[in-house]
Design a protein around this motif. Structure first.
Motif, mmCIF file in Angstrom:
data_model
loop_
_atom_site.group_PDB
_atom_site.id
_atom_site.type_symbol
_atom_site.label_atom_id
_atom_site.label_comp_id
_atom_site.label_asym_id
_atom_site.label_seq_id
_atom_site.Cartn_x
_atom_site.Cartn_y
_atom_site.Cartn_z
ATOM 1 N N ALA A 159 0.513 -1.217 0.012
ATOM 2 C CA ALA A 159 -0.304 0.082 -0.294
ATOM 3 C C ALA A 159 0.501 1.784 0.117
ATOM 4 O O ALA A 159 1.386 1.255 0.966
ATOM 5 C CB ALA A 159 -0.763 0.390 1.449
ATOM 6 N N GLY A 160 0.676 2.335 -0.655
ATOM 7 C CA GLY A 160 1.643 2.875 -1.144
ATOM 8 C C GLY A 160 2.530 3.182 -1.532
ATOM 9 O O GLY A 160 3.463 4.436 -1.830
ATOM 10 N N THR A 161 3.717 2.306 -2.020
ATOM 11 C CA THR A 161 4.978 2.360 -2.043
ATOM 12 C C THR A 161 5.174 2.280 -3.847
ATOM 13 O O THR A 161 6.045 3.043 -3.958
ATOM 14 C CB THR A 161 5.243 0.657 -1.915
ATOM 15 N N ALA A 162 4.053 1.901 -4.099
ATOM 16 C CA ALA A 162 4.551 2.332 -5.838
ATOM 17 C C ALA A 162 2.906 3.058 -6.319
ATOM 18 O O ALA A 162 2.655 2.664 -7.945
ATOM 19 C CB ALA A 162 4.677 1.429 -6.366
ATOM 20 N N GLY A 163 2.310 4.186 -5.759
ATOM 21 C CA GLY A 163 0.869 4.649 -6.622
ATOM 22 C C GLY A 163 0.906 5.384 -5.992
ATOM 23 O O GLY A 163 1.909 6.483 -5.182
ATOM 24 N N HIS A 164 -0.402 6.402 -6.106
ATOM 25 C CA HIS A 164 -0.449 8.271 -6.513
ATOM 26 C C HIS A 164 -1.031 8.223 -4.964
ATOM 27 O O HIS A 164 -1.866 7.695 -4.758
ATOM 28 C CB HIS A 164 -1.139 8.761 -6.959
ATOM 29 N N GLY A 165 -0.077 9.453 -3.649
ATOM 30 C CA GLY A 165 -0.951 10.124 -2.715
ATOM 31 C C GLY A 165 -0.901 9.710 -1.073
ATOM 32 O O GLY A 165 -0.905 9.979 -0.395
ATOM 33 N N SER A 166 0.439 8.432 -1.730
ATOM 34 C CA SER A 166 1.181 8.770 -0.192
ATOM 35 C C SER A 166 2.835 8.267 0.240
ATOM 36 O O SER A 166 3.380 8.790 -0.592
ATOM 37 C CB SER A 166 0.732 7.290 0.255
ATOM 38 N N TYR A 167 3.105 6.672 0.185
ATOM 39 C CA TYR A 167 4.453 7.380 0.561
ATOM 40 C C TYR A 167 5.438 7.628 -0.284
ATOM 41 O O TYR A 167 5.915 8.247 -0.627
ATOM 42 C CB TYR A 167 5.213 5.557 1.022
ATOM 43 N N ASN A 184 -1.044 4.181 6.155
ATOM 44 C CA ASN A 184 -0.463 3.012 5.552
ATOM 45 C C ASN A 184 0.130 2.276 6.203
ATOM 46 O O ASN A 184 0.354 1.501 5.997
ATOM 47 C CB ASN A 184 -0.553 3.777 4.222
ATOM 48 N N ALA A 185 1.164 2.656 7.357
ATOM 49 C CA ALA A 185 2.453 2.005 7.826
ATOM 50 C C ALA A 185 1.807 1.965 9.004
ATOM 51 O O ALA A 185 2.658 0.619 9.446
ATOM 52 C CB ALA A 185 3.369 3.703 8.201
ATOM 53 N N PHE A 186 1.357 2.164 9.602
ATOM 54 C CA PHE A 186 0.604 1.737 10.707
ATOM 55 C C PHE A 186 -0.457 1.410 10.143
ATOM 56 O O PHE A 186 -0.552 0.231 11.370
ATOM 57 C CB PHE A 186 0.037 2.992 11.351
ATOM 58 N N ALA A 201 -2.316 -6.625 -12.172
ATOM 59 C CA ALA A 201 -3.321 -5.982 -12.376
ATOM 60 C C ALA A 201 -4.698 -6.266 -11.669
ATOM 61 O O ALA A 201 -5.567 -5.175 -11.618
ATOM 62 C CB ALA A 201 -3.046 -5.696 -13.761
ATOM 63 N N VAL A 202 -4.873 -6.931 -11.784
ATOM 64 C CA VAL A 202 -6.136 -8.116 -11.115
ATOM 65 C C VAL A 202 -5.679 -8.623 -10.291
ATOM 66 O O VAL A 202 -7.270 -8.149 -9.197
ATOM 67 C CB VAL A 202 -5.940 -9.623 -12.244
ATOM 68 N N SER A 203 -5.138 -8.867 -8.992
ATOM 69 C CA SER A 203 -5.612 -9.592 -7.456
ATOM 70 C C SER A 203 -4.684 -8.534 -6.655
ATOM 71 O O SER A 203 -4.474 -8.822 -5.124
ATOM 72 C CB SER A 203 -5.386 -10.578 -7.300
ATOM 73 N N ALA A 204 -3.596 -7.638 -6.817
ATOM 74 C CA ALA A 204 -2.695 -7.279 -6.255
ATOM 75 C C ALA A 204 -2.267 -5.677 -6.742
ATOM 76 O O ALA A 204 -1.034 -5.230 -6.999
ATOM 77 C CB ALA A 204 -1.341 -8.253 -5.804
ATOM 78 N N GLY A 205 -3.099 -4.770 -6.414
ATOM 79 C CA GLY A 205 -3.269 -3.548 -6.938
ATOM 80 C C GLY A 205 -2.404 -2.999 -6.575
ATOM 81 O O GLY A 205 -2.292 -2.949 -5.439
ATOM 82 N N GLY A 206 -2.514 -1.651 -6.821
ATOM 83 C CA GLY A 206 -1.454 -0.497 -6.682
ATOM 84 C C GLY A 206 -0.340 0.310 -6.646
ATOM 85 O O GLY A 206 0.027 1.037 -6.114
ATOM 86 N N MET A 207 0.176 -0.126 -7.881
ATOM 87 C CA MET A 207 1.029 0.364 -8.575
ATOM 88 C C MET A 207 0.220 1.126 -10.046
ATOM 89 O O MET A 207 -0.407 0.495 -10.788
ATOM 90 C CB MET A 207 1.928 -1.148 -9.512
ATOM 91 N N ASN A 208 0.309 2.058 -10.341
ATOM 92 C CA ASN A 208 -0.170 3.316 -11.277
ATOM 93 C C ASN A 208 0.210 3.868 -12.012
ATOM 94 O O ASN A 208 0.358 5.108 -12.548
ATOM 95 C CB ASN A 208 -1.357 3.387 -11.159
ATOM 96 N N PHE A 209 1.939 3.765 -12.028
ATOM 97 C CA PHE A 209 2.851 4.620 -12.663
ATOM 98 C C PHE A 209 1.364 4.715 -14.309
ATOM 99 O O PHE A 209 2.461 6.175 -13.784
ATOM 100 C CB PHE A 209 4.275 4.287 -13.139
ATOM 101 N N SER A 210 1.480 4.423 -15.199
ATOM 102 C CA SER A 210 1.295 4.962 -16.185
ATOM 103 C C SER A 210 0.253 6.044 -16.229
ATOM 104 O O SER A 210 1.005 6.746 -16.985
ATOM 105 C CB SER A 210 0.745 3.321 -17.368
#
Length: 539
Positions: free
Chosen positions: A66-74, A121-123, A313-322
């Motif tokens: 969570a938040g490692t490779a998406g927008h709005g967090s870490y 997200n961290a906690f 892309a199907v079951s473990a989302g959170g990366m949306n660099f594109s």
């Protein structure tokens, strides 16, 4: 496109191979979806295999996702606050109350939403680890869970300094946990990681035979080398966190991985099929090789990965660099199922720090005039620069209020694939061998006060990038080399602080005060703490 895509559900084996010098991985997939078109074969969905984390730890591992490779967090906080990228206000787009402008200019306050989301997200991840530890775990699983929790605290310590160390699931008891000083959080993280390794200290002759962790090279399962990689990061930054340098321990941890681990730098001959290859565009390579292969959408089990976050892309989302990086029209280049958001822009000075013959320049950035799926010019009918052709220019006219829509090259290190969804399939490294080499080189240099001692490791990385080796090096050159290798991996803010460059000015950011090397405790958390959290000095 003239042809309809044929949707086929596969339950058969998918074999994906890295053609690497002496390592070949045969992978088994789960149920996937394949879109096909003339000249195109695209796997959408998981290409997972090997040993996945046990069910008791899925929540804890998912918490790191969570938040490692998406927008709005870490990721956003670590990246937009640095000189790698900014999110320019493009007229009515991306003002967002000024939160990203202030993040980049280091004028952020305690009410900043992304900081609060990063904290939560961290906690939440720590809570998942505590829940797992409160259950019935094997000694190996316990060591993994303690490592995940320690890593979450490493991030919190780096970002906010003073946080509560919560180690139970008793919310009533946790409410009265005192706020720890940064040095206390450091000691907790170190002790947890050492406990996972089963040793009292990292030394040059440490014996890990008593560790509950294994040594197998499955990147989705924390092993001894993953823990040592986190310890190397911890010790490399110890002087920032505690005032006491620990460079020798950083070197020993990194050297142990390099000398004993099964990992290899992904270089010539280490390749994967290019899932962004357009059938009518000859310039698109058939394969991605070396550095580019490490971060590709089919990068699962790359031989350089020590611990990576599994994205799907199907079951473990959170990366949306594109979505985060590309112009709206770039949807037509890759036939994405969602229109990109046109947010993150690479700063011109950072882009220009790469030599033109550096293979990482092509791998890391989208630059210049763009084309669509068929190779025709890509157009923007709402262009604000009197040219309809989408052209990612290195120069960005301004940060606000009218940052031109096509200005700034765009990050594509975690490269895209045809017919991609909003979520991506690329795994994201937490610990990888290239970083370990750079950490060892820097630790050696700092411990001895001689930057020439970093040359062997730096030149190994430069050789993989197609560059000549350096004959000499100083701290500033090392910092530049590290930046070019670690772009988009969330380390630039931490690196700038360690090199004493955080408060410097760049582009539209002026000098910032020293207290801003840590962020403010989110005001929302202080308000909810009933007096048990206090604000960091200066805010």
């Amino acid at each position: 496109m003239k042809n309809l895509y044929k949707l086929t559900f596969l339950s058969s084996m998918l074999v994906l191979a890295y053609s690497c010098t002496d390592l070949e991985e045969t992978l088994e997939d789960e149920l996937t979806t394949e879109f096909s078109d003339d000249g195109v074969s695209v796997i959408e969905g998981a290409t997972a295999g090997g040993i996945q984390p046990p069910g008791s730890l899925l929540g804890a591992y998912g918490g790191v996702r969570a938040g490692t490779a998406g927008h709005g967090s870490y990721y956003s906080v670590q990246t937009v606050s640095s000189d790698e990228m900014a999110i320019g206000q493009k007229g009515g787009d991306w003002f967002d109350g000024g939160i990203w402008l202030r993040m980049h200019r280091h004028t952020v306050g305690s009410a900043n939403g992304p900081l609060n989301d990063t904290w939560n997200n961290a906690f939440n991840g720590i809570g998942q680890a505590n829940t797992a530890l409160a259950g019935s775990l094997s000694p190996n699983e316990t060591a993994q869970a303690r490592t995940i929790r320690a890593y979450q605290y490493f991030r919190l310590m780096d970002l906010f300094g003073r946080v509560k160390i919560v180690t139970s699931t008793d919310t009533g008891a946790n409410s009265s946990v005192p706020q720890s000083e940064r040095s206390e959080v450091f000691a907790f993280v170190e002790s947890e990681l050492l406990a996972a390794l089963g040793i009292p200290a990292v030394t040059a002759s440490m014996d890990l035979s008593g560790s509950d962790l294994g040594t197998a090279s499955d990147p989705y399962i924390i092993n001894q080398y993953a823990v040592l990689g986190i310890l190397a990061k911890l010790y490399l930054n110890a002087e920032v966190y505690t005032g006491t340098p620990r460079y020798e321990e950083a070197e020993w941890a990194a050297s142990y991985i390099i000398d004993n681990g099964p990992y290899q730098l992904c270089a010539d001959g280490c390749s994967v099929p290019n899932l962004a290859k357009r059938p009518d565009v000859e310039e698109d390579p058939d394969n991605l090789e070396g550095y580019a292969a490490i971060f590709a959408p089919n990068n699962q089990f790359n031989p350089e990965m020590i611990w990576s976050i599994y994205y799907d892309a199907v079951s473990a989302g959170g990366m949306n660099f594109s979505q985060m990086n590309m112009h709206y029209s770039s949807q037509l280049t890759y036939s994405l199922d969602q229109q990109p958001w046109n947010g993150y822009q690479v700063l011109e000075e950072f882009y220009n720090s790469y030599d033109d013959d550096d293979l990482r320049k092509e791998a890391n950035f989208l630059a210049g005039p763009q084309t669509d799926f068929s190779g025709n010019a890509l157009l923007d009918f709402a262009a604000d620069d009197d040219d309809l052709v989408v052209n990612y220019t290195p120069a960005i006219n301004e940060l606000e209020p009218n940052s031109e829509r096509e200005s700034g090259t765009r990050a594509k290190k975690f490269s895209f694939q045809l017919f991609g969804r909003q979520e991506m399939n690329n795994d994201y490294p937490i610990v990888r061998l290239g970083d370990v080499h750079l950490m060892r080189g820097e630790a050696r240099a700092r411990a001895a006060g001689d930057w020439s001692l970093s040359l062997d490791d730096v030149n190994a990385i430069r050789d993989r990038a197609g560059l000549e080796g350096l004959d000499s090096i100083d701290a500033d050159t090392f910092f530049e080399e590290r930046g070019k290798e670690m772009f988009q991996e969330g380390s630039r803010r931490t690196d700038r602080i360690r090199f004493g460059k955080w408060g410097e000015s760049w582009w539209e950011k002026t000098n910032s005060d020293s207290f801003r090397t840590i962020f403010p405790i989110p005001q929302e958390q202080i308000n909810a703490s009933e007096g048990t959290l206090t604000q960091n000095p200066g805010y």
